[in-house]
Motif scaffolding. Sequence first.
Motif, PDB file in Angstrom:
ATOM      1  N   ALA A 163      18.095   7.670  20.844  1.00  0.00           N
ATOM      2  CA  ALA A 163      18.865   6.441  21.052  1.00  0.00           C
ATOM      3  C   ALA A 163      20.259   6.705  21.589  1.00  0.00           C
ATOM      4  O   ALA A 163      20.796   5.911  22.366  1.00  0.00           O
ATOM      5  N   THR A 164      20.870   7.838  21.194  1.00  0.00           N
ATOM      6  CA  THR A 164      22.270   8.092  21.542  1.00  0.00           C
ATOM      7  C   THR A 164      22.455   9.171  22.598  1.00  0.00           C
ATOM      8  O   THR A 164      23.518   9.249  23.221  1.00  0.00           O
ATOM      9  N   GLY A 165      21.451  10.035  22.764  1.00  0.00           N
ATOM     10  CA  GLY A 165      21.607  11.175  23.661  1.00  0.00           C
ATOM     11  C   GLY A 165      22.481  12.268  23.083  1.00  0.00           C
ATOM     12  O   GLY A 165      22.862  13.203  23.790  1.00  0.00           O
ATOM     13  N   ARG A 166      22.802  12.186  21.793  1.00  0.00           N
ATOM     14  CA  ARG A 166      23.653  13.179  21.136  1.00  0.00           C
ATOM     15  C   ARG A 166      22.878  13.919  20.060  1.00  0.00           C
ATOM     16  O   ARG A 166      21.939  13.388  19.468  1.00  0.00           O
ATOM     17  N   GLN A 167      23.303  15.140  19.792  1.00  0.00           N
ATOM     18  CA  GLN A 167      22.693  15.935  18.747  1.00  0.00           C
ATOM     19  C   GLN A 167      22.967  15.302  17.384  1.00  0.00           C
ATOM     20  O   GLN A 167      24.083  14.861  17.105  1.00  0.00           O
ATOM     21  N   SER A 168      21.941  15.229  16.541  1.00  0.00           N
ATOM     22  CA  SER A 168      22.139  14.662  15.211  1.00  0.00           C
ATOM     23  C   SER A 168      23.068  15.557  14.404  1.00  0.00           C
ATOM     24  O   SER A 168      23.150  16.758  14.635  1.00  0.00           O
ATOM     25  N   LEU A 169      23.770  14.945  13.449  1.00  0.00           N
ATOM     26  CA  LEU A 169      24.668  15.700  12.599  1.00  0.00           C
ATOM     27  C   LEU A 169      24.430  15.314  11.146  1.00  0.00           C
ATOM     28  O   LEU A 169      23.893  14.245  10.841  1.00  0.00           O
ATOM     29  N   GLN A 170      24.848  16.200  10.243  1.00  0.00           N
ATOM     30  CA  GLN A 170      24.426  16.091   8.860  1.00  0.00           C
ATOM     31  C   GLN A 170      24.787  14.763   8.175  1.00  0.00           C
ATOM     32  O   GLN A 170      24.002  14.265   7.364  1.00  0.00           O
ATOM     33  N   PRO A 171      25.941  14.147   8.448  1.00  0.00           N
ATOM     34  CA  PRO A 171      26.234  12.883   7.766  1.00  0.00           C
ATOM     35  C   PRO A 171      25.243  11.756   8.055  1.00  0.00           C
ATOM     36  O   PRO A 171      25.247  10.738   7.341  1.00  0.00           O
ATOM     37  N   LEU A 172      24.384  11.918   9.049  1.00  0.00           N
ATOM     38  CA  LEU A 172      23.426  10.868   9.373  1.00  0.00           C
ATOM     39  C   LEU A 172      22.541  10.533   8.175  1.00  0.00           C
ATOM     40  O   LEU A 172      22.313   9.359   7.863  1.00  0.00           O
ATOM     41  N   GLY A 173      22.029  11.557   7.500  1.00  0.00           N
ATOM     42  CA  GLY A 173      21.168  11.308   6.352  1.00  0.00           C
ATOM     43  C   GLY A 173      21.903  10.632   5.214  1.00  0.00           C
ATOM     44  O   GLY A 173      21.365   9.755   4.525  1.00  0.00           O
ATOM     45  N   LEU A 174      23.168  11.010   4.996  1.00  0.00           N
ATOM     46  CA  LEU A 174      23.962  10.411   3.925  1.00  0.00           C
ATOM     47  C   LEU A 174      24.368   8.985   4.284  1.00  0.00           C
ATOM     48  O   LEU A 174      24.453   8.117   3.412  1.00  0.00           O
ATOM     49  N   ALA A 175      24.620   8.734   5.574  1.00  0.00           N
ATOM     50  CA  ALA A 175      24.928   7.375   6.008  1.00  0.00           C
ATOM     51  C   ALA A 175      23.748   6.447   5.730  1.00  0.00           C
ATOM     52  O   ALA A 175      23.926   5.316   5.245  1.00  0.00           O
ATOM     53  N   TYR A 176      22.563   6.907   6.023  1.00  0.00           N
ATOM     54  CA  TYR A 176      21.360   6.121   5.748  1.00  0.00           C
ATOM     55  C   TYR A 176      21.253   5.831   4.258  1.00  0.00           C
ATOM     56  O   TYR A 176      20.945   4.713   3.832  1.00  0.00           O
ATOM     57  N   ALA A 177      21.520   6.870   3.449  1.00  0.00           N
ATOM     58  CA  ALA A 177      21.403   6.723   1.997  1.00  0.00           C
ATOM     59  C   ALA A 177      22.423   5.737   1.434  1.00  0.00           C
ATOM     60  O   ALA A 177      22.163   5.077   0.419  1.00  0.00           O
ATOM     61  N   LEU A 178      23.592   5.624   2.048  1.00  0.00           N
ATOM     62  CA  LEU A 178      24.580   4.639   1.597  1.00  0.00           C
ATOM     63  C   LEU A 178      23.970   3.241   1.563  1.00  0.00           C
ATOM     64  O   LEU A 178      24.145   2.484   0.593  1.00  0.00           O
ATOM     65  N   PHE A 179      23.241   2.889   2.620  1.00  0.00           N
ATOM     66  CA  PHE A 179      22.649   1.555   2.682  1.00  0.00           C
ATOM     67  C   PHE A 179      21.464   1.428   1.725  1.00  0.00           C
ATOM     68  O   PHE A 179      21.209   0.349   1.191  1.00  0.00           O
ATOM     69  N   GLU A 180      20.755   2.531   1.514  1.00  0.00           N
ATOM     70  CA  GLU A 180      19.652   2.492   0.545  1.00  0.00           C
ATOM     71  C   GLU A 180      20.168   2.197  -0.857  1.00  0.00           C
ATOM     72  O   GLU A 180      19.622   1.351  -1.586  1.00  0.00           O
ATOM     73  N   VAL A 181      21.222   2.894  -1.253  1.00  0.00           N
ATOM     74  CA  VAL A 181      21.759   2.712  -2.600  1.00  0.00           C
ATOM     75  C   VAL A 181      22.410   1.339  -2.737  1.00  0.00           C
ATOM     76  O   VAL A 181      22.259   0.657  -3.763  1.00  0.00           O
ATOM     77  N   ALA A 182      23.139   0.907  -1.718  1.00  0.00           N
ATOM     78  CA  ALA A 182      23.761  -0.418  -1.764  1.00  0.00           C
ATOM     79  C   ALA A 182      22.697  -1.503  -1.902  1.00  0.00           C
ATOM     80  O   ALA A 182      22.855  -2.448  -2.696  1.00  0.00           O
ATOM     81  N   THR A 183      21.618  -1.387  -1.153  1.00  0.00           N
ATOM     82  CA  THR A 183      20.523  -2.356  -1.241  1.00  0.00           C
ATOM     83  C   THR A 183      19.898  -2.343  -2.623  1.00  0.00           C
ATOM     84  O   THR A 183      19.618  -3.405  -3.216  1.00  0.00           O
ATOM     85  N   HIS A 184      19.687  -1.152  -3.151  1.00  0.00           N
ATOM     86  CA  HIS A 184      19.096  -1.018  -4.483  1.00  0.00           C
ATOM     87  C   HIS A 184      19.992  -1.663  -5.536  1.00  0.00           C
ATOM     88  O   HIS A 184      19.508  -2.363  -6.446  1.00  0.00           O
ATOM     89  N   ALA A 185      21.296  -1.453  -5.434  1.00  0.00           N
ATOM     90  CA  ALA A 185      22.221  -2.033  -6.410  1.00  0.00           C
ATOM     91  C   ALA A 185      22.208  -3.554  -6.341  1.00  0.00           C
ATOM     92  O   ALA A 185      22.215  -4.241  -7.370  1.00  0.00           O
ATOM     93  N   LEU A 186      22.196  -4.104  -5.129  1.00  0.00           N
ATOM     94  CA  LEU A 186      22.195  -5.561  -4.984  1.00  0.00           C
ATOM     95  C   LEU A 186      20.900  -6.177  -5.517  1.00  0.00           C
ATOM     96  O   LEU A 186      20.918  -7.269  -6.102  1.00  0.00           O
ATOM     97  N   THR A 187      19.784  -5.494  -5.322  1.00  0.00           N
ATOM     98  CA  THR A 187      18.497  -6.054  -5.742  1.00  0.00           C
ATOM     99  C   THR A 187      18.203  -5.814  -7.218  1.00  0.00           C
ATOM    100  O   THR A 187      17.328  -6.481  -7.778  1.00  0.00           O
ATOM    101  N   THR A 188      18.907  -4.891  -7.851  1.00  0.00           N
ATOM    102  CA  THR A 188      18.673  -4.636  -9.283  1.00  0.00           C
ATOM    103  C   THR A 188      19.787  -5.173 -10.164  1.00  0.00           C
ATOM    104  O   THR A 188      19.676  -5.125 -11.397  1.00  0.00           O
ATOM    105  N   ALA A 189      20.861  -5.667  -9.566  1.00  0.00           N
ATOM    106  CA  ALA A 189      21.959  -6.230 -10.355  1.00  0.00           C
ATOM    107  C   ALA A 189      21.492  -7.481 -11.090  1.00  0.00           C
ATOM    108  O   ALA A 189      20.696  -8.274 -10.564  1.00  0.00           O
ATOM    109  N   GLY A 190      21.987  -7.657 -12.314  1.00  0.00           N
ATOM    110  CA  GLY A 190      21.639  -8.860 -13.060  1.00  0.00           C
ATOM    111  C   GLY A 190      22.044 -10.124 -12.340  1.00  0.00           C
ATOM    112  O   GLY A 190      21.317 -11.126 -12.341  1.00  0.00           O
ATOM    113  N   ASP A 191      23.191 -10.095 -11.698  1.00  0.00           N
ATOM    114  CA  ASP A 191      23.687 -11.207 -10.889  1.00  0.00           C
ATOM    115  C   ASP A 191      24.260 -10.635  -9.606  1.00  0.00           C
ATOM    116  O   ASP A 191      25.364 -10.091  -9.601  1.00  0.00           O
ATOM    117  N   PRO A 192      23.523 -10.714  -8.486  1.00  0.00           N
ATOM    118  CA  PRO A 192      23.985 -10.076  -7.244  1.00  0.00           C
ATOM    119  C   PRO A 192      25.219 -10.721  -6.633  1.00  0.00           C
ATOM    120  O   PRO A 192      25.775 -10.196  -5.674  1.00  0.00           O
TER     121      PRO A 192
END
Length: 399
Positions: free
Chosen positions: A298-327
Motif C-alpha cells: 500500500a505504501t511502497g515502503r519497508q515495514s517497520l516494527q511499530p506497525l504491529g504495536l500500532a495495530y495492537a493499540l486499536f485492538e486493545v482500545a476496541t476491547h476496552a470499549l466493548t468490555t467496559a460496563g458503561d462505554p
Amino acid sequence: MSESHAVRDRVLTVGVAVARSGRLASLGDPLDFALTWLEPKLAGRGPAGYSMRLVSRDTRSCAEGARQAVEELVGQENAAIVVTLAGTEVLPAVADACEAAGVPCLSSTFPWQVYYYGRGADDDRPFDWTYHFCWGLDDIAGVFADLWERVDGSRQQVGCLWNDGPQGMWSRHPQRGFAPVARSRGHRLVEPEPYREPATTFDAHVKAFRDAEIDIVTSAATGRDLALFRARAAEEGRQPRLITCSRWLAYPPSVIREGTPPAQAGVGTLAYWTPAHPYRSSIDGMTAAELADTYEQATGRQSLQPLGLAYALFEVATHALTTAGDPTDRRSIATALGRTKLHTMAGLLDWTRGPVPNIATVALAGGQWQPGTRHDYELAIVTPGQVDGLSVTGDLVTA
C-alpha cells in the motif's frame, strides 16, 4: 435531546495522537496506516447500540503539539480514549495531558520503566488514566546479553555509548535500568562520561574502549551518532566485533537515512515485531506477515516494527470499549483497560499481571540488520529470546 446529540451519544470516538509532521513523521506512518486500514473495520465493532469512529490530530513531533492534540481530541471530538506511540518527549506529553484531562490513554514503544517511573509514578501510586504496553530496559539487556554471549560463548567487557538524555540516564540507572541486568549476567560494563546529543566527538569513548580492549559496544544512540562513532573508531583502527543498539536502530535504514553503508549495517537490536513473529490480530485475524506485506504494497515502503504495536493499540482500545460496563463513562473504560488480557498483533498483552499497575509487557527477541532479499537490509531473527514459537531466520554475524 436533539437528534444530533442523540447520534453523537451513540458514537464512541477513539482519538489518535500521531506525528504527521516534524522529525518523528516517519515513525507516525505505521500508526496512520493502521488507523486508515482499520477505520472501516471498526465502525461496526462497538458495543451493542454504538458505532466507533477514529479521529486523529498531529502532535507535530513536539511536546507542545502533543498537548494541543489531546486538548482537541478531548474537547472538540469527545474522545472516549486516546492512543499514541513514539517520541521521547511526545509520548509522555500525550499521556500526561490525558492524565490531567481525566481521559483514558493507551500508548506503546517506550520502555516501561521510563514511562512509569520517569513520569512520576511509583509502586504504591500508579496513574489513574494512562496505560501502556512495551518491553523494559531489563528485557533489552537480557536480549543484548544473549547476543554478546554468542560472540565467543563467554562473558564480555562491553563498552557503553550512553547519551546524557533519558535514554542514557535510565539505561545506567542503578536499580531500574539496563546496567544491573547486564552485570547480573556476568558482563563488565565500561561506561565513559555520557555525551551530549547530537554528538560532536567520540574521542573519549574511542580511547576508553581502546584502552580496555573492547570488542563489543552497546548504545541507544541515534543513527547519526552511531555513524559518527563508527567513523571515529575506524580512524583509530578500531572495529567492534559487535554493536548492539536500541531506539532508532530498531528501525530500517529507510527511516534513518544515515550514510552508506547505513548505520544499521550489522547492528544487533531488539526485535519486538517482524513479519516472522507468530502473531495474529484479534480484530480481523491478519497475521504479522500479512500485515507487513499489506503495508509495503500500500505504501511502497519497508515495514517497520511499530506497525504491529500500532495495530495492537486499536485492538486493545476496541476491547476496552466493548468490555467496559458503561462505554460512555471514561472511568469505566479505564477500568476495562486495567483488566485487559488479549492476544493481539503484538502478542499477548496482559495488564492483570504487571510488572507494575497500568503496564503490560511485550516479549523481545534478538535481531541483527543483515543484507536482505526484498530490501537492502532486513532484520534477521538471530535469537528467539522471550517469544514463544518464533523461528530463527539468520545466524549472528560478527566482524
